[in-house]
Design an enzyme around this catalytic site. Structure first.
Site, mmCIF file in Angstrom:
data_model
loop_
_atom_site.group_PDB
_atom_site.id
_atom_site.type_symbol
_atom_site.label_atom_id
_atom_site.label_comp_id
_atom_site.label_asym_id
_atom_site.label_seq_id
_atom_site.Cartn_x
_atom_site.Cartn_y
_atom_site.Cartn_z
ATOM 1 N N ASP A 146 -5.055 8.646 -6.431
ATOM 2 C CA ASP A 146 -6.215 7.838 -6.040
ATOM 3 C C ASP A 146 -7.103 8.728 -5.160
ATOM 4 O O ASP A 146 -6.826 8.915 -3.975
ATOM 5 C CB ASP A 146 -5.709 6.599 -5.285
ATOM 6 N N TYR A 154 -13.185 -8.690 5.662
ATOM 7 C CA TYR A 154 -12.123 -9.019 6.618
ATOM 8 C C TYR A 154 -12.681 -9.785 7.813
ATOM 9 O O TYR A 154 -12.473 -9.401 8.956
ATOM 10 C CB TYR A 154 -11.423 -7.733 7.085
ATOM 11 N N TYR A 209 -3.496 3.134 1.045
ATOM 12 C CA TYR A 209 -4.459 2.056 0.783
ATOM 13 C C TYR A 209 -5.051 2.290 -0.599
ATOM 14 O O TYR A 209 -5.560 3.388 -0.879
ATOM 15 C CB TYR A 209 -5.577 2.022 1.833
#
Ligand SMILES: *Cc1c(COP(=O)(O)O)cnc(C)c1O
Length: 430
Positions: free
Chosen positions: A251, A22, A150
């Site tokens: 997840d 990023y 996320y």
């Protein structure tokens, strides 16, 4: 002009050529040169020896240069480093898959080894989409998830990340549109849990005909905001999935391997998924590896789809080095010492961060297992906050409005106290 300082020369090359996560190439943020790492400590060229409050993005749970993990990697390299997994197999992959089945919640028996967390999420999504096809429900192509999640940076994973972030805005035209429920409420507010459950159930029944699966992080949403939610909400998701013929994909890439206080976070809610993703700490932070576990039912349904096979197979699937070091990490976890370490670090963080509550600019302080979070009422100045923590001898990577830590389990009480001082200093940066 060539610099006489080798660290400065490397950093200059880094700025010129190397993408960081990023990051901007036009206006690169400062990066720091790591010259060594051992135990819970990093050696930085400009800041010396600091405590690692991040476990290298939550992966290095046993710290750096762990003797057992180092030894496993060395001895595996003397056998062979890699072979293709199509048509071939090898001991580290087979043993790792069997060990993962042993430690995973009941019913998860089939293991796909993937290269990274994001890829494992892609594989999990393919699994549930193909399994719905195998069940004769090809129209079930959408996913139900919650806000604030996320799941990775690849396109399939991005599409189930929090839709308010920049990724959705920028890629709206290329991402499939999934169904987003509200973020589940923090633990302990029964009325909020009830309200959330009703709206989640309503949303699920309105879309059930087109939904393949529910995809969520159990109990702790990580990079989407370090939000802890009530275990009752996870149980509701399990019920809703069963009621409407959806698969439940958990997840546990961030939460797996003890981080939240149980081996898998979902255990604390008494929930078993149909599909489970693990990654990050799977190799103790040594090499990139992830895995997708699914039930026999999912595997059978999927295998009844028109292709008859799971449509995925990465070049470096089941890399023997990564599998060997993952087995060594699971051996270290099998001693059970992590339980006491996570509890000890958790209480150190709870005590050490309590003083941040009520500081100007602090909105919330929360801990879960070996995770400590200070949420601000304003965006953090990452550069200044990072420096403030380094001045306390701590490596942190604050983001958005969050200064948080996920220390290696090998942190001593002194390390934890230091980390708390670093978090407080970073949170105090105006
Ligand atoms: C980090 C993370 C991922 C992505 O894993 P990568 O290895 O970075 O691709 C997916 N899901 C969760 C919950 C994560 O924390």
């Amino acid at each position: 002009m060539a610099s006489p300082d080798p660290a400065a020369a490397l950093l200059a090359l880094d700025r010129t050529h190397v993408w960081h996560p990023y990051a901007s190439m036009n206006d690169p943020a400062p990066t720091r040169l790591v010259t060594g790492a051992s135990g819970a400590h990093l050696e930085l060229a400009d800041a010396g020896r600091v405590v690692d409050g991040m476990s290298s993005w939550w992966a290095a749970i046993h710290g750096y240069r762990h003797p057992a993990l180092d030894a496993a990697l060395r001895s595996r390299v003397d056998e062979f480093a890699h072979v293709m997994f199509g048509g071939l197999t090898h001991e580290p992959a087979v043993r790792l898959a069997a060990r993962l089945v042993e430690v995973a919640p009941d019913g998860l028996e089939r293991v796909f080894l993937a290269d990274s967390g994001s890829v494992s999420v892609e594989v999990a999504l393919k699994m549930v989409l193909q399994a719905q096809r195998g069940r004769g429900r090809p129209e079930r192509t959408r996913l139900l998830t919650v806000r604030g999640g996320y799941h990775g940076d690849t396109f399939g994973a991005m599409a189930v990340c929090d839709p308010v972030g920049g990724m959705h805005t920028m890629f709206r035209d290329v991402l499939p549109e999934h169904v987003f429920a509200d973020r589940p409420p923090a633990p302990g507010d029964a009325a909020a849990v009830e309200r959330w459950s009703q709206s989640f159930r309503a949303l699920a029944s309105a879309h059930a005909h087109e939904l393949a699966a529910i995809v969520v992080e159990p109990l702790l949403q990580g990079a989407g905001g370090m939000h802890v939610y009530d275990a009752a909400c996870l149980r509701v998701m399990r019920e809703v999935a069963d009621e409407h013929g959806l698969f439940l994909v958990l997840d546990e890439i961030a939460t797996g391997f003890g981080r939240t206080g149980t081996f898998f976070a979902a255990e604390a809610a008494g929930v078993s998924p149909d599909v489970l993703c693990v990654g990050k700490a799977l190799t103790g932070g040594y090499l990139t590896l992830a895995a997708v576990l699914c039930t026999d039912g999912v595997a059978r349904d999927l295998s009844a789809s028109e292709s008859g096979v799971l449509m995925h197979g990465p070049t470096f699937m089941g890399n023997p080095l990564a599998c060997a070091v993952a087995l060594a990490s699971l051996d270290v976890l099998a001693t059970g010492a992590w339980r006491a370490d996570v509890a000890r670090i958790g209480s150190g963080l709870a005590t050490g961060l309590a003083g941040c509550r009520g500081l100007p600019g602090v909105a919330d302080v929360r801990t879960l297992g070996a995770v400590g979070v200070v949420q601000l009422d304003h965006p953090v100045d990452t550069g200044k906050a990072t420096q403030a923590a380094l001045d306390e001898g701590v490596w942190l990577r604050p983001f958005r409005d969050l200064v948080y830590t996920m220390p290696p389990y090998v942190c001593t009480d002194d390390d934890v106290a230091r980390i708390c001082a670093g978090v407080a200093a970073a949170a105090a940066v105006a």
